[in-house]
Design a protein around this motif. Structure first.
Motif, PDB file in Angstrom:
ATOM      1  N   UNK A 150      -4.757 -82.846 -21.066  1.00  0.00           N
ATOM      2  CA  UNK A 150      -4.314 -82.295 -19.770  1.00  0.00           C
ATOM      3  C   UNK A 150      -4.859 -80.887 -19.577  1.00  0.00           C
ATOM      4  N   UNK A 151      -4.780 -80.071 -20.640  1.00  0.00           N
ATOM      5  CA  UNK A 151      -5.261 -78.684 -20.530  1.00  0.00           C
ATOM      6  C   UNK A 151      -6.764 -78.683 -20.249  1.00  0.00           C
ATOM      7  N   UNK A 152      -7.507 -79.535 -20.968  1.00  0.00           N
ATOM      8  CA  UNK A 152      -8.969 -79.573 -20.784  1.00  0.00           C
ATOM      9  C   UNK A 152      -9.304 -79.954 -19.339  1.00  0.00           C
ATOM     10  N   UNK A 153      -8.554 -80.927 -18.794  1.00  0.00           N
ATOM     11  CA  UNK A 153      -8.826 -81.382 -17.420  1.00  0.00           C
ATOM     12  C   UNK A 153      -8.499 -80.263 -16.420  1.00  0.00           C
ATOM     13  N   UNK A 154      -7.362 -79.604 -16.625  1.00  0.00           N
ATOM     14  CA  UNK A 154      -6.978 -78.509 -15.711  1.00  0.00           C
ATOM     15  C   UNK A 154      -7.977 -77.373 -15.774  1.00  0.00           C
ATOM     16  N   UNK A 155      -8.411 -77.049 -16.993  1.00  0.00           N
ATOM     17  CA  UNK A 155      -9.350 -75.926 -17.159  1.00  0.00           C
ATOM     18  C   UNK A 155     -10.623 -76.225 -16.386  1.00  0.00           C
ATOM     19  N   UNK A 156     -11.101 -77.447 -16.494  1.00  0.00           N
ATOM     20  CA  UNK A 156     -12.348 -77.793 -15.813  1.00  0.00           C
ATOM     21  C   UNK A 156     -12.157 -77.742 -14.290  1.00  0.00           C
ATOM     22  N   UNK A 157     -11.024 -78.316 -13.831  1.00  0.00           N
ATOM     23  CA  UNK A 157     -10.786 -78.352 -12.373  1.00  0.00           C
ATOM     24  C   UNK A 157     -10.544 -76.962 -11.804  1.00  0.00           C
ATOM     25  N   UNK A 169     -13.740 -72.622 -17.062  1.00  0.00           N
ATOM     26  CA  UNK A 169     -14.803 -72.681 -18.076  1.00  0.00           C
ATOM     27  C   UNK A 169     -14.557 -73.841 -19.012  1.00  0.00           C
ATOM     28  N   UNK A 170     -15.652 -74.398 -19.503  1.00  0.00           N
ATOM     29  CA  UNK A 170     -15.538 -75.579 -20.363  1.00  0.00           C
ATOM     30  C   UNK A 170     -14.888 -75.198 -21.685  1.00  0.00           C
ATOM     31  N   UNK A 171     -14.054 -76.095 -22.192  1.00  0.00           N
ATOM     32  CA  UNK A 171     -13.443 -75.910 -23.506  1.00  0.00           C
ATOM     33  C   UNK A 171     -14.120 -76.889 -24.465  1.00  0.00           C
ATOM     34  N   UNK A 172     -14.209 -76.526 -25.747  1.00  0.00           N
ATOM     35  CA  UNK A 172     -14.817 -77.460 -26.713  1.00  0.00           C
ATOM     36  C   UNK A 172     -13.726 -78.105 -27.543  1.00  0.00           C
ATOM     37  N   UNK A 173     -13.935 -79.382 -27.830  1.00  0.00           N
ATOM     38  CA  UNK A 173     -13.005 -80.111 -28.688  1.00  0.00           C
ATOM     39  C   UNK A 173     -13.368 -79.871 -30.149  1.00  0.00           C
TER      40      UNK A 173
END
Ligand SMILES: Cc1cc2nc3c(=O)[nH]c(=O)nc-3n(C[C@H](O)[C@H](O)[C@H](O)COP(=O)(O)OP(=O)(O)OC[C@H]3O[C@@H](n4cnc5c(N)ncnc54)[C@H](O)[C@@H]3O)c2cc1C
Length: 378
Positions: free
Chosen positions: A109-116, A120-124
């Motif tokens: 959820x956090x990764x999707x919100x960050x992108x939207x 900035x892109x987050x790395x897994x």
């Protein structure tokens, strides 16, 4: 009054926290002559000096919310200001960790919100990669946010004050706004100094940046705060310092997945290299910054989920801050309120209500928006 402006003030800013000072500096840059009115004997004595001093990347908030947009804009303005004015800061990055497989969806959820949100892109990172980046942290998976950092909040606030004063604005300390009356051509502010002196100030425009008290200032201006849904709830967050004998606990900021109403008890380090755990979430009715030492047990348990070596004996009460929240316990997300109130019968007033986190990160962007609203209102 700590300094005098060059002309009669044409806008009053109530509150010399980081947001009020940022607003005043922005207005002065646009040619106004602001006066900032502050109860305390110095700047940034309430929430602005009682927080994690984290520059948030903007990864948590619903896309298109003011919190998301102003955090992303404010973060870039903040880093640029820090570089330009030599304000102590470090872009050290942040790791958000899932301690078990069931928390992975929260990271998604956090990764999707960050992108939207354009944060900035987050790395897994998998468990081994988390371990390589942070040898003392145990996690099932992590998200790496390279744009997060830390800043000296007091130095940032002082930079806004210096800019304000260099542009002819003024700061009135030891002075409380006790009344706010609309007039045909603006506002009359009833002020009281802490020595009991009273003074009425007449100004065309007002910014209400009174933090924990901003709902009461709106009420003084005649606004129906309950009908507007602007009544604040105070929500305390305590911090514990980590014993220096534990050494360099982490290289980065390390957060668990967010908890209800907060970001979860996380590890922050300040620019002096000291580690803290916190803040927790406790709704309160009174303004007390006491940290209950008995909470050490609970803090250690929360942190030990990802930092297994932490014990209660490693923690000592350090600091507390109080969030001016619009949502009560268990209620849904509420955004910042940043409104010019002409349509509510109170023209020339901008109210900033519910400026909790990421208000420090977003301060320059909040100021830009508040000044735009005042300018548009004429
Ligand atoms: C525990 C905690 C952790 C946080 N962590 C972060 C973080 O890591 N990163 C981040 O970006 N944000 C963080 N925040 C949020 C951030 O600290 C705030 O958003 C920001 O400091 C708000 O600044 P402000 O100027 O609006 O309010 P304040 O700093 O509260 O300033 C308001 C000022 O108004 C004055 N005032 C009030 N009433 C009157 C009156 N009647 N007359 C005159 N003066 C008056 C007060 O004395 C006060 O100085 C955190 C907040 C808390 C509580």
């Amino acid at each position: 009054m700590s300094s005098a402006g060059t002309g009669a003030p044409d806008v009053a800013v109530i509150g010399a926290g980081i947001v009020g000072l940022a607003c005043a500096a922005e207005l002065a840059r646009r040619g106004s002559t602001p006066i900032v009115i502050e109860t305390h004997a110095g700047i940034a004595r309430e929430t602005s000096s009682r927080n994690s001093e984290v520059v948030h990347a903007g990864i948590y908030y619903p896309p298109d919310s003011l919190k998301a947009r102003l955090c992303v804009e404010g973060r870039e303005r903040l880093y640029a200001r820090c570089r330009e004015l030599d304000i102590p800061h470090r872009r050290i990055g942040k790791l958000v960790v899932a301690t078990q497989a069931s928390e992975r969806s929260a990271l998604e959820d956090i990764a999707a919100r960050a992108e939207a949100s354009g944060a900035g892109a987050l790395s897994w990172l998998d468990a081994a990669e988390v371990g390589r980046r942070e040898p003392r942290v145990r996690a099932h998976a992590g998200l790496w946010s390279p744009r997060s950092g830390i800043v000296d909040a007091h130095a940032l606030a002082a930079s806004y004050q210096a800019e304000l004063e260099s542009l002819g604005g003024a700061l009135a300390l030891h002075t409380r706004v006790a009344g706010l009356e609309p007039r045909a051509d603006g506002w009359s502010l009833r002020t009281e100094s802490d020595r009991g002196e009273r003074f009425d100030l007449e100004v065309p425009r007002v910014v209400n940046a009174a933090g924990l008290w901003s709902d009461r200032i709106a009420e003084l201006a005649g606004l129906d705060v309950d009908a507007l849904g602007w009544r604040l709830r105070w929500c305390k967050g305590d911090y514990f310092g980590v014993a220096p004998r534990l050494g360099a606990l982490t290289r980065h900021l390390v957060y668990p997945v967010p908890a209800a109403a907060g970001l979860g008890i996380h590890v922050t380090l300040d620019l002096g290299g000291r580690y803290r755990l916190g803040p927790d979430v406790e709704y309160v009715d009174e303004l007390s910054y006491r940290v209950d030492p008995a909470k050490a047990e609970r803090f250690a348990r929360a942190a030990a989920r990802y930092l297994p070596e932490i014990r209660p004996r490693d923690l000592s009460p350090e600091l507390a801050g109080i969030r001016p929240k619009l949502q009560g316990p268990g209620e849904a997300f509420r955004d910042f309120v940043i409104r010019e109130t002409g349509d509510l019968g109170a023209p020339g007033l901008v109210c900033l209500i519910g400026i909790e986190s990421p208000g420090l990160t977003a301060s320059a962007a909040i100021a830009r928006l508040a000044a735009d609203l005042l300018q548009a209102a004429g």
